[in-house]
Design a protein around this motif. Structure first.
Motif, PDB file in Angstrom:
ATOM      1  N   GLN A  43      36.653 -30.936  -7.131  1.00  8.57           N
ATOM      2  CA  GLN A  43      35.536 -31.748  -7.620  1.00  8.57           C
ATOM      3  C   GLN A  43      34.246 -31.396  -6.886  1.00  8.57           C
ATOM      4  O   GLN A  43      33.180 -31.263  -7.510  1.00  8.57           O
ATOM      5  CB  GLN A  43      35.866 -33.234  -7.443  1.00  8.57           C
ATOM      6  CG  GLN A  43      36.978 -33.754  -8.340  1.00  8.57           C
ATOM      7  CD  GLN A  43      37.459 -35.135  -7.921  1.00  8.57           C
ATOM      8  OE1 GLN A  43      36.832 -35.820  -7.118  1.00  8.57           O
ATOM      9  NE2 GLN A  43      38.606 -35.541  -8.459  1.00  8.57           N
TER      10      GLN A  43
ATOM     11  N   ILE B 168      32.975 -27.847  -8.027  1.00  3.36           N
ATOM     12  CA  ILE B 168      32.297 -27.886  -9.327  1.00  3.36           C
ATOM     13  C   ILE B 168      30.914 -28.509  -9.178  1.00  3.36           C
ATOM     14  O   ILE B 168      29.922 -28.025  -9.739  1.00  3.36           O
ATOM     15  CB  ILE B 168      33.140 -28.660 -10.355  1.00  3.36           C
ATOM     16  CG1 ILE B 168      34.492 -27.961 -10.589  1.00  3.36           C
ATOM     17  CG2 ILE B 168      32.383 -28.806 -11.663  1.00  3.36           C
ATOM     18  CD1 ILE B 168      34.391 -26.530 -11.062  1.00  3.36           C
ATOM     19  N   SER B 169      30.821 -29.574  -8.391  1.00  9.17           N
ATOM     20  CA  SER B 169      29.534 -30.236  -8.169  1.00  9.17           C
ATOM     21  C   SER B 169      28.563 -29.307  -7.451  1.00  9.17           C
ATOM     22  O   SER B 169      27.377 -29.246  -7.797  1.00  9.17           O
ATOM     23  CB  SER B 169      29.747 -31.519  -7.358  1.00  9.17           C
ATOM     24  OG  SER B 169      28.518 -32.111  -7.032  1.00  9.17           O
TER      25      SER B 169
ATOM     26  N   ASP C 208      27.227 -26.648  -9.818  1.00 10.59           N
ATOM     27  CA  ASP C 208      26.275 -27.244 -10.753  1.00 10.59           C
ATOM     28  C   ASP C 208      24.928 -27.523 -10.070  1.00 10.59           C
ATOM     29  O   ASP C 208      23.864 -27.218 -10.610  1.00 10.59           O
ATOM     30  CB  ASP C 208      26.863 -28.539 -11.316  1.00 10.59           C
ATOM     31  CG  ASP C 208      25.952 -29.179 -12.359  1.00 10.59           C
ATOM     32  OD1 ASP C 208      25.770 -28.582 -13.425  1.00 10.59           O
ATOM     33  OD2 ASP C 208      25.410 -30.266 -12.073  1.00 10.59           O
TER      34      ASP C 208
ATOM     35  N   GLN D 110      22.967 -24.086  -9.199  1.00 17.06           N
ATOM     36  CA  GLN D 110      23.013 -23.051 -10.227  1.00 17.06           C
ATOM     37  C   GLN D 110      21.732 -22.237 -10.332  1.00 17.06           C
ATOM     38  O   GLN D 110      21.748 -21.123 -10.855  1.00 17.06           O
ATOM     39  CB  GLN D 110      23.337 -23.673 -11.587  1.00 17.06           C
ATOM     40  CG  GLN D 110      22.308 -24.686 -12.062  1.00 17.06           C
ATOM     41  CD  GLN D 110      22.667 -25.280 -13.416  1.00 17.06           C
ATOM     42  OE1 GLN D 110      22.644 -24.592 -14.434  1.00 17.06           O
ATOM     43  NE2 GLN D 110      23.029 -26.564 -13.418  1.00 17.06           N
TER      44      GLN D 110
ATOM     45  N   MET E 151      39.290 -23.594 -13.399  1.00 16.93           N
ATOM     46  CA  MET E 151      38.192 -24.556 -13.487  1.00 16.93           C
ATOM     47  C   MET E 151      36.893 -23.960 -12.954  1.00 16.93           C
ATOM     48  O   MET E 151      35.810 -24.183 -13.504  1.00 16.93           O
ATOM     49  CB  MET E 151      38.560 -25.830 -12.728  1.00 16.93           C
ATOM     50  CG  MET E 151      39.683 -26.630 -13.352  1.00 16.93           C
ATOM     51  SD  MET E 151      40.223 -28.037 -12.338  1.00 16.93           S
ATOM     52  CE  MET E 151      38.758 -29.084 -12.407  1.00 16.93           C
ATOM     53  N   ILE E 152      36.983 -23.187 -11.886  1.00 18.19           N
ATOM     54  CA  ILE E 152      35.790 -22.519 -11.343  1.00 18.19           C
ATOM     55  C   ILE E 152      35.240 -21.521 -12.351  1.00 18.19           C
ATOM     56  O   ILE E 152      34.026 -21.473 -12.614  1.00 18.19           O
ATOM     57  CB  ILE E 152      36.136 -21.828 -10.010  1.00 18.19           C
ATOM     58  CG1 ILE E 152      36.465 -22.873  -8.943  1.00 18.19           C
ATOM     59  CG2 ILE E 152      34.987 -20.930  -9.545  1.00 18.19           C
ATOM     60  CD1 ILE E 152      37.037 -22.308  -7.660  1.00 18.19           C
TER      61      ILE E 152
ATOM     62  N   GLU F  47      33.487 -23.378 -15.170  1.00 18.05           N
ATOM     63  CA  GLU F  47      32.175 -23.918 -14.820  1.00 18.05           C
ATOM     64  C   GLU F  47      31.125 -22.810 -14.760  1.00 18.05           C
ATOM     65  O   GLU F  47      29.990 -22.994 -15.212  1.00 18.05           O
ATOM     66  CB  GLU F  47      32.250 -24.650 -13.480  1.00 18.05           C
ATOM     67  CG  GLU F  47      30.976 -25.344 -13.055  1.00 18.05           C
ATOM     68  CD  GLU F  47      30.582 -26.515 -13.941  1.00 18.05           C
ATOM     69  OE1 GLU F  47      29.488 -27.081 -13.723  1.00 18.05           O
ATOM     70  OE2 GLU F  47      31.366 -26.882 -14.846  1.00 18.05           O
TER      71      GLU F  47
ATOM     72  N   ARG G 166      30.251 -22.019 -18.309  1.00 22.37           N
ATOM     73  CA  ARG G 166      29.468 -23.094 -18.934  1.00 22.37           C
ATOM     74  C   ARG G 166      28.002 -23.021 -18.520  1.00 22.37           C
ATOM     75  O   ARG G 166      27.104 -23.276 -19.336  1.00 22.37           O
ATOM     76  CB  ARG G 166      30.050 -24.454 -18.538  1.00 22.37           C
ATOM     77  CG  ARG G 166      29.405 -25.641 -19.244  1.00 22.37           C
ATOM     78  CD  ARG G 166      29.960 -26.959 -18.745  1.00 22.37           C
ATOM     79  NE  ARG G 166      29.481 -27.291 -17.419  1.00 22.37           N
ATOM     80  CZ  ARG G 166      28.307 -27.866 -17.156  1.00 22.37           C
ATOM     81  NH1 ARG G 166      27.468 -28.146 -18.151  1.00 22.37           N
ATOM     82  NH2 ARG G 166      27.956 -28.152 -15.919  1.00 22.37           N
ATOM     83  N   LEU G 167      27.766 -22.633 -17.275  1.00 26.20           N
ATOM     84  CA  LEU G 167      26.398 -22.564 -16.748  1.00 26.20           C
ATOM     85  C   LEU G 167      25.781 -21.176 -16.912  1.00 26.20           C
ATOM     86  O   LEU G 167      24.680 -20.924 -16.430  1.00 26.20           O
ATOM     87  CB  LEU G 167      26.392 -22.948 -15.267  1.00 26.20           C
ATOM     88  CG  LEU G 167      26.844 -24.375 -14.938  1.00 26.20           C
ATOM     89  CD1 LEU G 167      26.946 -24.569 -13.438  1.00 26.20           C
ATOM     90  CD2 LEU G 167      25.913 -25.406 -15.556  1.00 26.20           C
TER      91      LEU G 167
END
Length: 516
Positions: free
Chosen positions: A238, A241-242, A245, A248, A300-301, A304, A307-308
C-alpha cells in the motif's frame, strides 16, 4: 450562459493541455528513469518459474524476464544482513571494517515497554555508527536529483537506527528497524521516518513469529489469528503504490526489501492455486502462497506504473539477498538440521551436501544446485537477477556475465552519470544491460558460515571450508552441482584463485568466515 460557456471552454482547454504537459514532462525526464529495486528475502534461484520452478507460477516476475534481461550467474551473499550491507556500500562481504553487522532484537524492548524509543535509538546508533566517509547507494541517487525511499525490511545489520537511514541518504522510510521482528509478519508497530506507527490488532512483541518445524500444534498456533490482524507485506505494498503515485512527476529511487518468502511461514490465506494440490503438505501450500504473494505484489507495482504511464521510463531490477532456505520442514519430509532423507545422515558440507532430491525439497528451490543459505555452495549464494527497462533493455535477453550484488551501486552511478571517487569492489553491469561493450569481473568473492569462496569469469570456483582448513575446486560449466573436486588435478588454477581470494579478504581468509 456566457459564463457557463466560458467555464466549459476553459475546462476543455485544461483537458487538452494536461496530456501535452505530461508528454513534455516525460520527454524532459528521459535521461532520468525511475528506478525500482525489489529485493526478495531468501528466494532461491529455483523458486521462480522463469528459472525452472514447476509447482509455483510467478507470471509477474516472469514478465519482467520476458520483457527484460535475465542473468544466469548472479551472486548475492550467504545471509541477509551482509547481503544488504554489501548492496548498499558496494563492498564484498569479505572486506573487514567496511560495515558492521550488529545484534537484533533491540526494538522488542519498545514493544514490551522495557525501554523508550530514544534510548533504543541511541544504543543502536552507538553500536552501528555512521560511516561519514563512505558513499552509499541512496546517496548516488540523491546526487542525481532523485527522491529516495525504502519500504519494507530494514536496511542492514540486525538493528538499524533512524540516524543511520538519514545519513545513508533515504528521504523516506517505512518498515522495520529490527531483524528479529522481521521474522514475524504481524508487527505491533513499524517506523515511518523515525515515528512509531502502531498497527491496531497486532499485539505480539515478536510480530507473531510462528514455529518450526511443522507439527499439529505449530499449525494451530499459526492459524490462530488473535493478535494478528494486519499482514506486514500488505502494509508495504500500500505504501509503495502511494509513493509511486505521489512522486510520479519527479525521478525517484524506490528500494523494496520484501520479507517474502523468508520464514517462519506466515500467510493470511492459502492461494487457490495450491489449495487442492494433494502433493503438498499444508505448510508447503502456505509457503508456496508466500512466493505467490510476492509475485502478486510485483504485479501490482507493474500495474500502477502502467496506469500512470511510467512503465516506459522505469528501470525495475529484481533480485534476492541470498540463496534458498527451507521453512516448511516436517519430520519424514525435509528435516532440520538438514540430512539425507534416504539414510538419515546429516550433511557434513565437506564430503556430503544438500541437494533437493535427497534432502526432500519438493520445490527444488535451489534449482538442483548444492547447498542452502549460510553456505558457500552455489545453492546458498547464487540468486535470481532480472532487469526490465522497456525500449532500453532488449526483451527476452539473457546474460551469462558474472555479477554480484555489490555491483548495483556502481551500475546506478554509471546510469546516472554520478562520479564515485571511493574505490568500490563492485563493477557496473550497465553495459551488459544495454548489450554494449564494457568491463566485467575477473572474479567475484563472498563469505559464509563455512568460509569464503571465489568464482572467476570462466566458471572456476575455489571454496574454502574454514572449519577444516580445506580448499575445494570446481568447474561450474561442466559441474554446476559441485560434485567433482578438481583441486589435485589443477594446482596452477588453485594457486591463482587462492591468491585472488586472499587479496579479497585483505590477507586473512577468516575475514570471509562468519560465525554465530
Amino acid at each position: 450562459m456566457q459564463l457557463n460557456k466560458w467555464i466549459s471552454t476553459f475546462l476543455t482547454a485544461i483537458l487538452c493541455i494536461q496530456p501535452a504537459f505530461r508528454a513534455v514532462q516525460a520527454q524532459a525526464r528521459q535521461g532520468k528513469p525511475n528506478v525500482i529495486f525489489i529485493y526478495a528475502d531468501d528466494l532461491g534461484l529455483g523458486l521462480l518459474s522463469c528459472y525452472g520452478q514447476r509447482i509455483i507460477k510467478t507470471p509477474n516476475i516472469d514478465r519482467l524476464a520476458e520483457t527484460g534481461m535475465q542473468f544466469t550467474r548472479a551472486y548475492g551473499a550467504h545471509l541477509c544482513a551482509p547481503a544488504r550491507a554489501s548492496l548498499i556500500t558496494g563492498y564484498s562481504d569479505c572486506r573487514p571494517g567496511k560495515w558492521k553487522v550488529t545484534g537484533g532484537g533491540a526494538y522488542k524492548d519498545l514493544a514490551t515497554g522495557q525501554r523508550d524509543l530514544a534510548s533504543i535509538e541511541q544504543s543502536v546508533q552507538q553500536a552501528n555508527g555512521v560511516e561519514g566517509t563512505q558513499v552509499f547507494l541512496p546517496q548516488v541517487f540523491k546526487k542525481a536529483g532523485y527522491t529516495t525511499a525504502q519500504i519494507g525490511k530494514l536496511e542492514w545489520g540486525f538493528s538499524a537506527s533512524t540516524q543511520q537511514l538519514k545519513a545513508h541518504g533515504w528521504d523516506y522510510y517505512y518498515g522495520y528497524l529490527d531483524h528479529e521482528m522481521c521474522h514475524g509478519f504481524y508487527p505491533p508497530f513499524v517506523f515511518e521516518n523515525g515515528r512509531v506507527i502502531n498497527i491496531p490488532g497486532n499485539t505480539y512483541a515478536d510480530a507473531g513469529k510462528s514455529e518450526e518445524p511443522e507439527t499439529p500444534a505449530a499449525a494451530r498456533n499459526r492459524w490462530n489469528r488473535n493478535g494478528k490482524a494486519v499482514y506486514s507485506e500488505d502494509l508495504f505494498i500500500q505504501k509503495i503504490i502511494s509513493f509511486i503515485d505521489t512522486h510520479q512527476h519527479q525521478p525517484f529511487f524506490l528500494y523494496y526489501p520484501s520479507q517474502l518468502p523468508h520464514g517462519p511461514v506466515a500467510i493470511p490465506a492459502i492461494d487457490p492455486e495450491f489449495a487442492f494440490n494433494d502433493s503438498l503438505t499444508g505448510i508447503e501450500k502456505e509457503y508456496a502462497s508466500m512466493v505467490k504473494r510476492l509475485d502478486d505484489h510485483v504485479g501490482m507495482i507493474l500495474g500502477e506504473l502502467a496506469r500512470l504511464h511510467l512503465d516506459s521510463n522505469t528501470l525495475i531490477i529484481f533480485s534476492s539477498d541470498n540463496g534458498h532456505e527451507i521453512y516448511y520442514s516436517m519430520k519424514g519430509r525435509v528435516e532440520k538440521p538438514y540430512r539425507d532423507m534416504r539414510t538419515g545422515q546429516l550433511f557434513d558440507n565437506l564430503h556430503t551436501k544438500f541437494y533437493s532430491n535427497i534432502g526432500g525439497d519438493i520445490f527444488n528451490g535451489n534449482a538442483s544446485l548444492a547447498g542452502l543459505k549460510r553456505s558457500n555452495w552455489e545453492g546458498g549464494v547464487r540468486v535470481p537477477l532480472i532487469a526490465c527497462w522497456p525500449g532500453k533493455i532488449k526483451a527476452g535477453a539473457v546474460s551469462h556475465q558474472l555479477v554480484s550484488n555489490y555491483d548495483l551501486l556502481p551500475t546506478m552511478a554509471q546510469l546516472l552519470g554520478v562520479t564515485v571517487t571511493e574505490e568500490k569492489d563492485g563493477l557496473s553491469y550497465l553495459p551488459a544491460l544495454l548489450e554494449q561493450r564494457g568491463s566485467s569481473h575477473n572474479a567475484v568473492t563472498f563469505g559464509s558460515y563455512m568460509g569464503p569462496a571465489v568464482i572467476d569469469s570462466n566458471g572456476w570456483k575455489l571454496r574454502y571450508f574454514a572449519p577444516e582448513k580445506v580448499f575445494q575446486l570446481y568447474y561450474l560449466p561442466d559441474d554446476p552441482g559441485e560434485t567433482k573436486d578438481l583441486i589435485q588435478a589443477q594446482p596452477e588454477k588453485t594457486s591463482a584463485l587462492k591468491a585472488i581470494l586472499t587479496r579479497a579478504c585483505e590477507g586473512n581468509l577468516e575475514n570471509g568466515w562468519y560465525r554465530e
